[in-house]
Design a protein around this motif. Structure first.
Motif, PDB file in Angstrom:
ATOM      1  N   VAL A 167       0.876  -1.272   0.002  1.00 50.33           N
ATOM      2  CA  VAL A 167       0.196   0.017   0.008  1.00 50.33           C
ATOM      3  C   VAL A 167       0.945   1.120   0.052  1.00 50.33           C
ATOM      4  N   VAL A 168       0.872   2.019  -1.214  1.00 49.89           N
ATOM      5  CA  VAL A 168       2.043   2.894  -1.240  1.00 49.89           C
ATOM      6  C   VAL A 168       1.213   4.211  -0.647  1.00 49.89           C
ATOM      7  N   ASN A 169       1.893   5.052   0.041  1.00 52.45           N
ATOM      8  CA  ASN A 169       1.552   6.280   0.689  1.00 52.45           C
ATOM      9  C   ASN A 169       1.173   7.268  -0.252  1.00 52.45           C
ATOM     10  N   GLY A 170       0.052   7.876   0.106  1.00 49.62           N
ATOM     11  CA  GLY A 170      -0.398   9.065  -0.969  1.00 49.62           C
ATOM     12  C   GLY A 170      -1.482   8.379  -2.005  1.00 49.62           C
ATOM     13  N   VAL A 171      -1.881   7.157  -1.939  1.00 48.87           N
ATOM     14  CA  VAL A 171      -2.692   6.535  -2.811  1.00 48.87           C
ATOM     15  C   VAL A 171      -3.993   7.025  -2.500  1.00 48.87           C
ATOM     16  N   LYS A 172      -4.860   7.391  -3.614  1.00 45.89           N
ATOM     17  CA  LYS A 172      -6.296   8.429  -3.205  1.00 45.89           C
ATOM     18  C   LYS A 172      -7.251   7.073  -3.393  1.00 45.89           C
ATOM     19  N   ARG A 173      -7.227   6.030  -3.996  1.00 43.32           N
ATOM     20  CA  ARG A 173      -8.182   4.881  -4.053  1.00 43.32           C
ATOM     21  C   ARG A 173      -8.506   4.333  -2.738  1.00 43.32           C
ATOM     22  N   LYS A 174      -9.751   4.327  -2.303  1.00 39.00           N
ATOM     23  CA  LYS A 174     -10.150   3.743  -1.097  1.00 39.00           C
ATOM     24  C   LYS A 174     -10.415   2.391  -1.094  1.00 39.00           C
ATOM     25  N   THR A 175     -10.656   1.820  -2.273  1.00 41.34           N
ATOM     26  CA  THR A 175     -11.344   0.474  -2.240  1.00 41.34           C
ATOM     27  C   THR A 175     -10.871   0.254  -3.813  1.00 41.34           C
ATOM     28  N   GLY A 176     -11.102  -1.246  -4.401  1.00 46.56           N
ATOM     29  CA  GLY A 176     -10.880  -1.686  -5.307  1.00 46.56           C
ATOM     30  C   GLY A 176      -9.206  -2.017  -5.871  1.00 46.56           C
ATOM     31  N   LEU A 177      -8.973  -3.112  -6.378  1.00 50.94           N
ATOM     32  CA  LEU A 177      -7.683  -3.375  -6.882  1.00 50.94           C
ATOM     33  C   LEU A 177      -7.412  -2.822  -8.142  1.00 50.94           C
ATOM     34  N   TYR A 178      -6.012  -2.790  -8.458  1.00 50.04           N
ATOM     35  CA  TYR A 178      -5.577  -2.198  -9.905  1.00 50.04           C
ATOM     36  C   TYR A 178      -5.861  -3.562 -10.692  1.00 50.04           C
ATOM     37  N   GLU A 179      -6.267  -3.207 -11.950  1.00 48.45           N
ATOM     38  CA  GLU A 179      -6.640  -4.249 -13.096  1.00 48.45           C
ATOM     39  C   GLU A 179      -5.649  -4.209 -14.097  1.00 48.45           C
ATOM     40  N   GLY A 180      -4.754  -3.392 -14.240  1.00 50.49           N
ATOM     41  CA  GLY A 180      -3.834  -3.423 -15.268  1.00 50.49           C
ATOM     42  C   GLY A 180      -2.919  -4.790 -15.551  1.00 50.49           C
ATOM     43  N   GLU A 181      -2.529  -5.057 -16.772  1.00 54.40           N
ATOM     44  CA  GLU A 181      -1.922  -6.279 -17.138  1.00 54.40           C
ATOM     45  C   GLU A 181      -0.426  -5.948 -17.338  1.00 54.40           C
ATOM     46  N   SER A 182       0.411  -6.533 -16.638  1.00 52.90           N
ATOM     47  CA  SER A 182       1.969  -6.376 -16.891  1.00 52.90           C
ATOM     48  C   SER A 182       2.340  -7.016 -18.077  1.00 52.90           C
ATOM     49  N   GLU A 183       3.495  -6.381 -18.658  1.00 50.02           N
ATOM     50  CA  GLU A 183       4.024  -6.800 -19.768  1.00 50.02           C
ATOM     51  C   GLU A 183       5.374  -7.880 -19.556  1.00 50.02           C
ATOM     52  N   ARG A 184       5.634  -8.317 -18.382  1.00 52.45           N
ATOM     53  CA  ARG A 184       7.104  -8.810 -17.918  1.00 52.45           C
ATOM     54  C   ARG A 184       7.052 -10.241 -18.650  1.00 52.45           C
ATOM     55  N   LEU A 185       5.936 -10.980 -18.849  1.00 51.40           N
ATOM     56  CA  LEU A 185       6.008 -12.212 -19.542  1.00 51.40           C
ATOM     57  C   LEU A 185       6.240 -12.261 -20.730  1.00 51.40           C
ATOM     58  N   ALA A 186       7.190 -13.307 -21.324  1.00 48.92           N
ATOM     59  CA  ALA A 186       7.780 -13.296 -22.588  1.00 48.92           C
ATOM     60  C   ALA A 186       6.705 -14.091 -23.380  1.00 48.92           C
ATOM     61  N   LEU A 187       5.791 -15.124 -22.995  1.00 55.66           N
ATOM     62  CA  LEU A 187       4.911 -15.880 -23.919  1.00 55.66           C
ATOM     63  C   LEU A 187       3.510 -15.114 -23.599  1.00 55.66           C
ATOM     64  N   ALA A 188       2.469 -15.522 -24.733  1.00 50.00           N
ATOM     65  CA  ALA A 188       1.304 -14.798 -24.688  1.00 50.00           C
ATOM     66  C   ALA A 188       0.258 -15.370 -23.689  1.00 50.00           C
ATOM     67  N   SER A 189       0.454 -16.609 -23.545  1.00 49.35           N
ATOM     68  CA  SER A 189      -0.781 -17.257 -22.563  1.00 49.35           C
ATOM     69  C   SER A 189      -0.021 -18.611 -21.744  1.00 49.35           C
ATOM     70  N   ALA A 190      -0.851 -19.011 -20.661  1.00 46.66           N
ATOM     71  CA  ALA A 190      -0.407 -20.069 -19.890  1.00 46.66           C
ATOM     72  C   ALA A 190      -0.457 -21.242 -20.715  1.00 46.66           C
ATOM     73  N   ASP A 191      -1.123 -21.484 -21.562  1.00 50.59           N
ATOM     74  CA  ASP A 191      -0.984 -22.726 -22.409  1.00 50.59           C
ATOM     75  C   ASP A 191       0.095 -22.971 -22.869  1.00 50.59           C
ATOM     76  N   GLU A 192       0.925 -21.671 -23.386  1.00 54.26           N
ATOM     77  CA  GLU A 192       2.234 -21.856 -23.984  1.00 54.26           C
ATOM     78  C   GLU A 192       3.457 -22.330 -23.078  1.00 54.26           C
ATOM     79  N   TYR A 193       3.151 -21.814 -21.595  1.00 51.83           N
ATOM     80  CA  TYR A 193       4.109 -22.334 -20.607  1.00 51.83           C
ATOM     81  C   TYR A 193       3.853 -23.941 -20.221  1.00 51.83           C
ATOM     82  N   ILE A 194       2.688 -24.111 -20.277  1.00 50.89           N
ATOM     83  CA  ILE A 194       2.199 -25.458 -19.936  1.00 50.89           C
ATOM     84  C   ILE A 194       2.910 -26.391 -21.093  1.00 50.89           C
ATOM     85  N   GLU A 195       2.389 -26.076 -22.370  1.00 50.47           N
ATOM     86  CA  GLU A 195       3.095 -27.126 -23.305  1.00 50.47           C
ATOM     87  C   GLU A 195       4.792 -27.059 -23.187  1.00 50.47           C
TER      88      GLU A 195
END
Length: 321
Positions: A167-195
């Motif tokens: 919880v970063v000090n100064g955040v204004k949001r009182k409720t709700g989680l951030y829904e953005g998607e990270s671009e850190r993964l190299a493959l496009a889907s979990a199925d590719e990692y499973i394979e």
């Protein structure tokens, strides 16, 4: 005034002029050097101020991004909502959650508050990969600090992991989680990692395919009244120690017999083992070695990848006799 006095007076005047000119030049040179130094210092200060301003702007932008990715400002709300998010991701991946408890964290800062949970679950390896994929695709301020996977002898694994979120000090949001998607993964889907991961057993050493059988030339022999007995095929020549797996407080040895399709022995201490012409009893198993006492009385040790016919003899019954 005589000529001699005139020449002497001229010489004195010339000396005075030269001395005065030299003094004036030194004063000018000193002033010029000081002016150049002040100008250079002013330029350097201006550049430093510019770089500091740029860095400050970048830090402000980064802080704004972290506040956007942060958990809600109210700590009890953040704990409750993040716990619910974790349970949802685990269940969506088809992991059975045994326990999810808060932990104390060593993170201390005036800039944020940290929360931590320990999760105990079990399920298939594919489910673990799907959960990890969903966790790292979420761009929240969170991370996995430890992960332990223990196979239970079947296709299921036991999962124990710890996570931390901020919880970063100064955040204004009182409720709700951030829904953005990270671009850190190299493959496009979990199925590719499973394979890529499940096609080889991550808990066992690599098993190369058996070498192709060479056709032996036909040898024409003279007929005999009594044909010699055919040698018995020894499956132990194709049996390899492919795994030494922790099961609770003990270890289990996995032996793969390549000539018998899908035949993998899971041996515990004290079990009898019989593969082809190899017979014996398991004496001990640890994370590096399996030790077997053969029916001939030899004590033999095997490391990962060893064939049952290539063990190292620790004690020979013949030597003892």
């Amino acid at each position: 005034m005589s000529d001699r006095e005139k020449k002497l007076a001229a010489a004195v005047v010339l000396l005075v002029v030269l001395w005065g000119g030299n003094w004036a030049w030194k004063k000018y040179a000193t002033w010029r050097d000081n002016a150049v130094a002040r100008h250079s210092a002013a330029d350097t200060g201006k550049q430093d101020a510019f770089h500091q301003r740029v860095q400050a702007q970048r830090k402000v932008a980064q802080l704004g991004k972290w506040r956007k990715q942060s958990l809600p400002a109210v700590l009890p709300v953040a704990q409750s909502e993040y716990r619910g998010w974790l349970i949802h991701q685990l269940q969506e991946a088809r992991l059975d959650v045994d326990d999810l408890v808060p932990q104390r964290t060593n993170l201390r800062s005036n800039a944020y508050q940290a929360i931590s949970y320990q999760v105990t679950a079990n399920g298939r390896s594919e489910a673990v990969i799907r959960f990890l994929d969903s966790f790292y695709r979420s761009d929240q301020m969170h991370k996995i600090t430890s992960l332990q996977l223990t196979p239970d002898g079947s296709r299921d694994v036991k999962v124990v992991l710890s996570v931390e979120a901020l919880v970063v000090n100064g955040v204004k949001r009182k409720t709700g989680l951030y829904e953005g998607e990270s671009e850190r993964l190299a493959l496009a889907s979990a199925d590719e990692y499973i394979e890529r991961i499940i096609e080889r057993n991550p808990f066992a050493a690599y098993e190369p395919p058996p070498p192709p059988r060479k056709e032996r030339p036909v040898v024409v022999r003279e007929e005999r009244s009594t044909p010699p007995p055919r040698p018995r095929f020894n499956h132990a020549e194709y049996a390899y120690l492919t795994g030494l797996v922790s099961v609770g407080d003990d270890f289990q040895a996995w032996v793969t017999v390549r000539t018998q399709e899908k035949d993998r022995l899971r041996l515990n201490k004290g079990d009898d083992i019989e593969v082809g012409l190899f017979k014996g009893k398991v004496v001990s198993i640890d994370k590096r070695l399996m030790v077997v006492e053969t029916e001939d009385g030899d004590v033999v040790e095997f490391g990962m990848g060893d064939k049952l016919t290539d063990g190292r003899i620790l004690t020979s019954a013949a030597a003892g006799s």
